[in-house]
Design a protein around this motif. Structure first.
Motif, short mmCIF file in Angstrom:
data_model
loop_
_atom_site.label_atom_id
_atom_site.label_comp_id
_atom_site.label_asym_id
_atom_site.label_seq_id
_atom_site.Cartn_x
_atom_site.Cartn_y
_atom_site.Cartn_z
N LEU A 119 29.29 28.21 8.53
CA LEU A 119 27.53 27.58 8.10
C LEU A 119 28.08 25.86 8.35
O LEU A 119 28.85 24.97 7.64
N ARG A 120 26.47 25.78 8.78
CA ARG A 120 26.62 23.81 8.78
C ARG A 120 25.36 24.03 7.45
O ARG A 120 24.26 24.26 7.66
N TYR A 121 25.33 22.36 7.30
CA TYR A 121 24.66 22.07 5.69
C TYR A 121 23.84 21.24 6.56
O TYR A 121 24.52 19.96 6.75
N SER A 122 22.45 20.75 5.78
CA SER A 122 22.03 18.95 5.41
C SER A 122 22.28 18.86 4.17
O SER A 122 22.50 17.52 4.27
N PHE A 123 22.49 19.13 3.90
CA PHE A 123 23.53 18.63 2.13
C PHE A 123 23.96 19.87 1.54
O PHE A 123 23.44 20.87 1.42
N TRP B 215 14.58 17.39 -1.01
CA TRP B 215 15.00 18.07 -2.22
C TRP B 215 14.50 16.92 -3.67
O TRP B 215 14.04 18.20 -4.54
N THR C 236 25.30 41.57 -1.73
CA THR C 236 26.62 40.15 -2.00
C THR C 236 25.68 38.97 -1.20
O THR C 236 25.63 37.95 -2.22
N ARG D 86 22.13 30.63 -6.07
CA ARG D 86 21.95 29.13 -6.45
C ARG D 86 20.89 28.48 -7.28
O ARG D 86 21.37 27.37 -7.75
N LYS E 294 19.95 27.66 -10.40
CA LYS E 294 19.70 27.81 -11.70
C LYS E 294 19.70 27.76 -13.42
O LYS E 294 19.68 27.92 -14.49
N TYR F 11 13.70 24.30 -6.74
CA TYR F 11 13.83 23.42 -7.25
C TYR F 11 13.03 23.81 -8.54
O TYR F 11 14.13 23.65 -9.98
N TRP G 31 11.49 22.77 2.00
CA TRP G 31 12.31 21.53 1.94
C TRP G 31 12.33 21.31 0.06
O TRP G 31 13.31 20.86 -0.19
N ALA H 234 14.16 23.79 -1.89
CA ALA H 234 15.00 25.27 -2.12
C ALA H 234 16.14 24.02 -1.45
O ALA H 234 16.14 23.52 -0.46
N GLU H 235 17.15 24.27 -2.09
CA GLU H 235 18.36 24.05 -1.49
C GLU H 235 19.08 24.34 -0.08
O GLU H 235 18.40 25.60 0.30
N ASP H 236 19.43 23.83 1.03
CA ASP H 236 20.11 24.96 1.45
C ASP H 236 21.02 26.04 2.02
O ASP H 236 22.13 25.21 1.35
N PRO H 237 20.51 27.07 2.20
CA PRO H 237 21.52 27.37 1.60
C PRO H 237 22.32 28.23 3.21
O PRO H 237 23.60 28.82 3.53
N GLY H 238 22.76 27.30 4.00
CA GLY H 238 23.14 26.61 5.72
C GLY H 238 23.23 28.31 6.14
O GLY H 238 22.75 29.02 6.33
N GLN H 239 23.65 27.86 7.79
CA GLN H 239 23.60 28.44 8.89
C GLN H 239 24.17 28.67 9.88
O GLN H 239 24.85 27.36 9.74
N TYR I 226 16.21 23.79 7.98
CA TYR I 226 17.03 22.86 7.16
C TYR I 226 18.18 22.78 8.92
O TYR I 226 18.62 22.10 9.81
#
Lengths: 199, 517
Positions: free
Chosen positions: A116-120, A190, B73, B81, B83, B122, B133, B135-140, B349
């Motif tokens: 997976l790719r992320y911005s952070f 963020w 899952t 994510r 907290k 957040y 913007w 929310a944390e990046d969940p990844g793609q 993102y």
């Protein structure tokens, strides 16, 4: 079984798709989203944050304080300052340099080009710590790669602390396969409403 | 049909003029109606793949397509994510206790997930799809292949550029890199949203037409013209469900129209690159329809020698925030995300970090992402309307929904620019407003979810939590609303529940002022 549920879910969603869209009609009344004042992180007092140039595009960043709040709050503030510094220097992203030492048990973070790719990824933002406990003049250090738990369990026992990180600034397209890469604008967005300078 | 005949006569005269002239040095016109219109993503899996698995790996996407929310899952990862959620909350969202007690377990879980994943900011009260913007990046998963369709839009050959299948270097198509592994857009002609969008277009949601004209040979003309635009006439299908050829379509010179200079060589039309290329957007709901507005846009069209078909590419830089909102708010982010196994936060993102054009001098950031769309078209008579000032017609019944879409789009862009969290305007189905409440009746853990999962409230909601614009939906047989039943004992002993949910935010503490529908 999981796949069965997933397929069933898709089916339910597809069934619902048209009715919801066609029946969910309402006038778009003007909204009142509340105060529109752009967020601003209060300025830090002198000495709280330092950035020392390290190489052509590198910086050593340190956040210092006396009143320990939480590890996350302080590390997030350091990440925010890294993002601001990156943008001030007309760069768009930065990488964290992990400083591993002999005896560390946590392995170095490696890029995963196929993953997976992320911005952070805040999970990989792992600064190094120094701290003094009340009554003790000596600094103690802690590395997130040491394999030992974060040592500050009683915030009141800490009289001084430092969280530090080495970063390298970059321009152009981000290497989003690198888990240690951070898109400065995204990190700034963020964190801007979440952080405040330590005291 | 009368209209059709009238247009036929009008177009036939133009056609006769073009068709009866010698093949060279004579005015000619070729028209097309677009039958397939989708992102120019190259599928890298097996050619014979027909949805044998949801995550088919390929040279485009080594680990296959996205699997966001594909099962409990994945959903647990997404909500884990934040907290502020207790462990119990995360576990129960992923596997709601007592689900078998309700009438429609899959539907109940679907909309329970929709409520939960719509709040991943957040802070617990920040809606995620209007504020991605926050929310944390969940990844793609992203495209790692070097081969991509498109154009060299910036005239440069960069290390990150794609190479076209024909070997042209410097191809700019970062939308493919960012979204090419996204489940509903990835497939070998069977991606779910491609199918859906084309189906809706062919069923009359909108029509896109192209007219190419010149004065030499249709297959070779160095001074041709290509026009692209919206037609108010619905696509005519043949008896086999394909696009019927040689019907007449009016082309409006509206906000979705562009006239470009072009050169044709061996039937390949290459247009000039223009500052703004206006054409219809990809859409599967009326609220998404409108002008695609490609910046630095151009078109390449391959016309078959017999003139019956054409295939091609349309490309340029598109405002990435518009792409985000068009894909997210056709319905609502959570509904589409869970159904299609995509996460719009990850897509946001991915767009943002791959933005490569339309440099904003004020912010120093790129507002645009290089984007290429693929078109397949059939021969048609493309004619001017009698009233040249005719605008794109509106659909009165869907206009309120369009206004809600525009409102949430405006809030989303405003939030991203100001970094002030925005509320969801009235008129949408974001966070399953009302729907989720309606499906909770009979669920033993309903009280826990309703008191723990935050959601924004609107003025004038009924006792079941449905705002006024959802009342019709509530009455619908598929609306999911279940009348309240007597409470059953909780699925787990009361001792297992926290006396007071951790970090609970009381529902109803934020209302939109003056939000009277």
């Amino acid at each position: 079984m999981k796949r069965g549920i997933a397929i069933a879910t898709i089916g339910a969603g597809l069934l619902l798709a048209a009715p919801i869209a066609s029946l969910a009609q309402a006038p778009a009344a003007p909204t009142e989203p509340g105060p529109q004042t752009p967020p601003m992180v209060p300025p830090a007092k002198p000495g709280v944050f330092t950035a020392t140039k390290k190489g052509p595009t590198g910086y050593h960043l340190v956040v210092t304080g006396h009143n320990f709040t939480s590890r996350e709050a302080i590390e997030h503030y350091l990440a925010y300052r890294a993002a601001i510094l990156t943008q001030e220097q007309k760069s768009s992203w930065f990488t964290l340099t992990e400083n591993h030492a002999k005896g560390d048990t946590v392995p170095a973070t490696k890029p995963d080009p196929a993953g997976l790719r992320y911005s952070f990824r805040m999970a990989y933002w792992r600064p190094v710590w120094r701290y003094k406990t009340a009554g003790s003049p000596a600094w103690k250090t802690w590395s997130p790669f040491s394999g030992t738990p974060f040592p500050i369990t009683d915030p009141k026992s800490v009289s001084d602390y430092e969280a530090s990180a080495d970063i390298v600034l970059h321009k152009g397209q981000m290497n989003d396969a690198d888990p240690l890469a951070y898109e400065a604008g995204a990190v700034d967005d963020w964190l801007v409403n979440q952080v405040s300078p330590p005291t | 049909m009368i209209l059709h005949k009238r247009l036929m006569i009008c177009a036939a005269s133009a056609g006769l003029m073009a068709g009866m002239m010698p093949a060279s040095a004579a005015p000619w016109v070729r028209g097309y109606v677009v039958g397939q219109y989708e992102y120019a993503f190259r599928y890298g899996g097996r050619p014979d793949f027909t949805r044998g698995a949801e995550i088919e790996p390929g040279v485009d996407c080594p680990h296959g397509a996205s699997v966001h929310f594909a099962n409990d899952t994945q959903t647990k990862i997404a909500v884990g994510r934040q907290k502020y959620r207790s462990r119990q909350e995360v576990e129960w969202i992923a596997k709601p206790p007592g689900l078998d007690e309700v009438r429609a377990p899959v539907l109940t879980r679907f909309w329970l997930w929709a409520r939960a994943v719509a709040y991943r900011g957040y802070k617990r009260d920040i809606e995620t799809y209007v504020n991605p913007w926050a929310a944390e990046d969940p990844g793609q998963p992203q495209v790692t292949s070097r081969i991509g369709d498109g154009f060299n839009l910036d005239g440069k050959v960069k290390a990150s550029d794609f190479i076209s299948p024909d070997g042209e270097k410097g191809i700019d198509n970062n939308l493919y890199r960012a979204w090419g592994c996204d489940a509903p857009w990835r497939g070998n002609g069977n991606a779910t949203l491609d199918l859906r969008a084309n189906d809706k277009m062919q069923d009359g949601l909108y029509t896109m037409v192209i007219r190419v004209s010149g004065n030499k040979d249709p297959m070779n003309d160095d001074n041709a013209t290509l026009e692209i635009g919206y037609s108010p006439d619905k696509i005519v299908k043949d008896a086999r469900g394909g696009i019927a050829v040689d019907y007449s379509y009016r082309m409006l010179q509206s906000a979705q129209y562009t006239r470009l200079k072009a050169k044709i060589r061996n039937g390949v039309v290459e247009t000039e690159q223009v500052e703004h290329l206006h054409s219809p957007r990809i859409a599967w709901f009326y609220d998404q329809t409108g002008d695609a507005n490609f910046s630095k846009g151009k078109i390449r069209l391959n016309m078959s020698a017999d003139g019956l078909t054409a295939t091609g590419l349309i490309g340029g830089y598109r405002d990435w925030r518009e792409l985000y909102t068009e894909n997210t708010f056709a319905q609502d982010g959570a509904q589409q995300g869970i159904r299609e196994h995509e996460d719009h936060v990850a897509l946001y993102y991915a767009l943002r970090r791959n933005a490569d054009g339309m440099l904003n001098p004020k912010t120093g950031k790129n507002d645009g992402i290089s984007s290429v769309y693929r078109i397949k078209a059939a021969s048609a008579y493309v004619v001017d309307p009698e009233n040249l000032a005719m605008e794109v017609p509106k659909l009165p019944l869907d206009e309120k929904r369009m206004q809600a879409f525009l409102a949430i789009k405006a809030n989303t862009i405003n939030g991203a620019e100001t970094r002030v969290p925005q509320l969801v305007p009235p008129g949408t189905t974001e966070f399953g407003v009302g729907i989720t409440e309606g499906l909770m009746n009979g669920l033993p853990s309903a009280d826990f979810f309703m008191s723990t999962l935050y959601r924004q409230h609107y003025a004038g909601e009924d006792e079941d939590g449905y705002p006024e614009w959802m009342q019709e939906y509530k009455k619908h047989p598929e609306g999911g609303f279940q009348p309240k039943k007597p409470k059953k004992p909780a699925a787990t002993p009361p001792a297992a529940q926290p006396a007071k949910p951790q970090n609970q935010v009381q529902n109803g503490d934020k209302q939109i002022a003056n939000a009277k529908p």
